[in-house]
Design an enzyme around this catalytic site. Structure first.
Site, PDB file in Angstrom:
ATOM      1  N   CYS A   1       1.458  -1.094   0.089  1.00  0.00           N
ATOM      2  CA  CYS A   1      -0.134   0.608  -0.226  1.00  0.00           C
ATOM      3  C   CYS A   1       0.849   1.190   0.177  1.00  0.00           C
ATOM      4  CB  CYS A   1      -0.835  -0.009   1.203  1.00  0.00           C
ATOM      5  SG  CYS A   1      -2.324  -1.340   1.085  1.00  0.00           S
ATOM      6  N   GLU A  28       0.445   3.767   1.683  1.00  0.00           N
ATOM      7  CA  GLU A  28       0.344   4.619   2.987  1.00  0.00           C
ATOM      8  C   GLU A  28       2.036   3.868   3.205  1.00  0.00           C
ATOM      9  OE1 GLU A  28      -2.484   3.890   1.698  1.00  0.00           O
ATOM     10  OE2 GLU A  28      -4.258   3.867   3.570  1.00  0.00           O
TER      11      GLU A  28
END
Length: 160
Positions: A73, A75
Site C-alpha cells: 500500500c 501508506e
C-alpha cells in the site's frame, strides 16, 4: 456483571475553503502521485503524502503484484521509506487519495488494516498521533486526529 468497553471515534470534515495550506499541499501531492501507481490487477490507484517534523514531504503510491499478498500500500511505502531514511523525524500528517483508474472522481478511502497498524507503530514510537487526511468525492477532507479514530482496539506492544 458484564463490563463494557467503549471508544468514541470521530472524523472531522473540512471543505476546501477550510483546508490549511499544509493540508492542501499534502492532498495535491498525494493526488499527483496516484496516477503513477502500479495497479494492473485492481486498477485502484492510491497516493499518499507524508509530512515529517522537519518539513520534508515524501510521496508514494500502491504497488501491486500478480501474487496479491505481495503488493504494498502507498501508506506503508511512504512511512517505511521516510522513517527508514529519517528515523528521528516524527511524522505529523499523512494524506491519502484514491480512485479507480477509469474514474475522474476520487473514491473515499481509509487506510487498510495493515496500514492502520503501521501508522499505530509510528505513533507509539514517537509518542504522538499522526493526523490522517482522506479526500472524498465531494472534495472534502475527512480528518482523523490519530490512528485511534480508525483503529480504536489496536495492537500496541508485546510486553504491555
Amino acid at each position: 456483571m458484564t463490563k463494557r468497553i467503549e471508544f468514541k471515534v470521530s472524523l472531522e470534515v473540512f471543505s476546501p475553503e477550510e483546508w490549511t495550506e499544509t493540508d492542501t499541499l499534502l492532498i495535491e501531492k498525494a493526488r499527483g502521485i496516484l496516477e503513477k501507481a502500479h495497479a494492473p490487477y485492481s486498477d485502484f490507484l492510491v497516493g499518499a503524502a507524508l509530512l515529517l517534523e522537519n518539513g520534508e514531504i515524501f510521496v508514494a503510491n500502491n504497488q501491486e503484484n500478480v501474487s496479491f499478498p505481495v503488493g504494498v500500500c502507498a501508506e506503508r511505502i511512504v512511512l517505511s521509506y521516510a522513517l527508514g531514511n529519517h528515523p528521528d523525524q516524527r511524522p505529523l500528517k499523512i494524506a491519502i487519495v484514491a480512485k479507480r483508474r477509469a474514474d475522474q472522481e476520487v473514491a473515499t478511502v481509509t487506510p487498510c488494516g495493515l496500514c492502520r497498524q503501521t501508522i499505530n507503530e509510528y505513533e507509539v514510537k514517537f509518542g504522538h498521533p499522526i493526523e490522517i487526511l482522506m479526500l472524498n468525492p465531494q472534495g472534502e477532507i475527512l480528518k482523523a486526529s490519530g490512528i485511534d479514530q480508525l483503529l480504536p482496539f489496536r495492537f500496541n506492544d508485546l510486553n504491555s
